[in-house]
Motif scaffolding. Structure first.
Motif, mmCIF file in Angstrom:
data_model
loop_
_atom_site.group_PDB
_atom_site.id
_atom_site.type_symbol
_atom_site.label_atom_id
_atom_site.label_comp_id
_atom_site.label_asym_id
_atom_site.label_seq_id
_atom_site.Cartn_x
_atom_site.Cartn_y
_atom_site.Cartn_z
ATOM 1 N N ARG A 116 0.687 -1.041 0.045
ATOM 2 C CA ARG A 116 0.034 -0.013 -0.006
ATOM 3 C C ARG A 116 0.628 1.169 -0.090
ATOM 4 O O ARG A 116 0.731 2.189 -0.825
ATOM 5 N N ASP A 117 1.723 1.374 0.887
ATOM 6 C CA ASP A 117 2.903 2.295 0.818
ATOM 7 C C ASP A 117 3.557 2.507 -0.525
ATOM 8 O O ASP A 117 3.745 3.601 -0.767
ATOM 9 N N PHE A 118 4.003 1.478 -1.068
ATOM 10 C CA PHE A 118 4.705 1.759 -2.375
ATOM 11 C C PHE A 118 3.530 2.241 -3.331
ATOM 12 O O PHE A 118 4.124 3.004 -4.211
ATOM 13 N N CYS A 119 2.443 1.788 -3.419
ATOM 14 C CA CYS A 119 1.319 2.101 -4.439
ATOM 15 C C CYS A 119 1.125 3.916 -4.082
ATOM 16 O O CYS A 119 1.077 4.466 -5.145
ATOM 17 N N ILE A 120 1.171 4.158 -3.093
ATOM 18 C CA ILE A 120 0.778 5.631 -2.630
ATOM 19 C C ILE A 120 2.061 6.464 -3.057
ATOM 20 O O ILE A 120 1.986 7.557 -3.741
ATOM 21 N N HIS A 121 3.352 6.054 -2.667
ATOM 22 C CA HIS A 121 4.669 6.761 -3.113
ATOM 23 C C HIS A 121 4.632 6.770 -4.354
ATOM 24 O O HIS A 121 5.397 7.830 -4.805
ATOM 25 N N TYR A 122 4.587 5.731 -5.127
ATOM 26 C CA TYR A 122 4.797 5.737 -6.438
ATOM 27 C C TYR A 122 3.395 5.900 -7.524
ATOM 28 O O TYR A 122 3.517 5.229 -8.514
ATOM 29 N N GLN A 123 2.451 6.420 -6.916
ATOM 30 C CA GLN A 123 1.211 6.502 -7.504
ATOM 31 C C GLN A 123 1.271 6.956 -8.983
ATOM 32 O O GLN A 123 0.439 6.456 -9.983
ATOM 33 N N GLU A 124 2.063 8.058 -9.255
ATOM 34 C CA GLU A 124 2.062 8.720 -10.376
ATOM 35 C C GLU A 124 2.590 7.692 -11.619
ATOM 36 O O GLU A 124 2.117 7.307 -12.624
ATOM 37 N N ASP A 125 3.745 6.958 -11.077
ATOM 38 C CA ASP A 125 4.369 6.167 -12.186
ATOM 39 C C ASP A 125 3.309 4.731 -12.336
ATOM 40 O O ASP A 125 3.408 4.349 -13.351
#
Length: 343
Positions: free
Chosen positions: A93-102
């Motif tokens: 979840r943290d990865f998805c939020i952190h790299y949401q744009e990519d």
């Protein structure tokens, strides 16, 4: 598409596809199904695409590309000893939020184009059946070919648990699959002759292109080491195999392509795990085109995921239509249950 529908797709993906095959994706899917923010991110996926596969493929791609995050520690494709999958979701979840744009950019631009080499395990007996019937070289046309690895099915070697191998006896691509049930398929000792190989897709994945190759590997589930090894061996084999690739709509292009196939060969149109991405109207058009071609010359159409999950074979000999159910198959072809009668 509503978040409720997307949530149900992740839940169904966890239970029907991941359970017993990928504990990591099962756990992530069940948690994503309950997380509104990640579901909203997933909703950016291209229309008609299998959303769970696309989201997990995008995240896997970024990790393989070298994005730094603790989530890497849960992926057996990246680390030798992955952490317990039951603890993975907070990091995901943290990865998805952190790299949401990519991730969003990938969801809107990429296609799920899995080239599951092991599916050739049930293609081989299917084409043996066809060749034994017509005794003509096969002209292969694959719709949704991705990188074309299934077009080289005759170059591989097959083991069905009977202490005998079939196909190309010299191949280092060995595909093993379990035949379940009472029927065992008819198998030729060596591969039938192939006259031509044509692969069509909206985007053909070029395995010489680093990004395309990495995306193909990202679509292989993290725990599936054997699938990755098969993919790499098959990719090397394909480099030595002549294939005519065409980018475009395979259904729209089919009549013109068929017109180029020599009369002394048999047309074999096939696709596996592609039709679920094809709109119903286009499926009906494909069936109509096969029937029209079948009035002019013999043709075989081998497919699954059109109307149900079973492997089907529709064919026309001398203008007469035949419809057969070939097999029940596992999604990654770890096993299949043969239903086609060879007599």
């Amino acid at each position: 598409m509503s978040l409720k529908i997307i949530s149900e797709r992740f839940r169904r993906f966890a239970i029907r596809e991941c359970r017993g095959s990928s504990e990591l994706y099962e756990q992530l899917s069940l948690n994503v199904a309950e997380d509104e923010e990640i579901l909203r991110l997933a909703s950016a996926a291209r229309s008609g695409q299998p959303i769970p596969n696309l989201l997990f493929g995008a995240v896997h791609y970024l990790l393989l590309k070298g994005y730094t995050h603790e989530l890497r520690e849960f992926y057996g494709s990246i680390v030798d000893r992955p952490r317990n999958p039951q603890h993975a979701f907070p990091y995901f979840r943290d990865f998805c939020i952190h790299y949401q744009e990519d991730i969003t950019a990938m969801l809107t631009n990429k296609l799920v184009q899995t080239n599951e080499v092991r599916r050739c395990a049930y293609l081989y007996p299917s084409f043996c059946f066809i060749y034994d019937m017509v005794k003509k070289p096969l002209s292969l046309i694959e719709i949704g070919t991705s990188a074309g690895l299934q077009l080289a099915w005759d170059k591989y070697r097959y083991d069905y648990g009977s202490h005998v191998t079939y196909g190309n006896p010299h191949s280092n691509v060995l595909i093993a699959s379990e035949v379940r049930g009472e029927r065992f398929p008819f198998l030729l000792p060596k591969s039938p002759p192939i006259a031509e190989r044509i692969g069509i897709d909206l985007h053909v994945n070029d395995l010489q292109n680093e990004e395309d190759c990495l995306w193909m590997q990202a679509l292989i589930w993290p725990e599936h080491k054997e699938r990755r090894e098969l993919f790499q061996k098959a990719a090397r084999c394909l480099q030595q195999t002549p294939v005519r690739f065409i980018e475009g709509d395979g259904i729209a292009l089919l009549p013109n392509i068929v017109a180029t196939i020599p009369e002394d060969t048999i047309i074999c149109v096939f696709h596996t795990h592609v039709a679920n991405q094809i709109p119903d109207k286009a499926k009906q058009l494909l069936i109509k085109q096969i029937r029209e071609i079948g009035q002019m010359r013999d043709i075989f159409h081998l497919y699954n995921n059109m109307w149900d999950t079973k492997l089907h074979l529709d064919y026309f000999i001398d203008g007469i239509e035949h419809n057969e159910i070939v097999a029940e198959t596992d999604g990654h072809a770890r096993w299949f249950r043969w239903e086609l009668d060879h007599s």
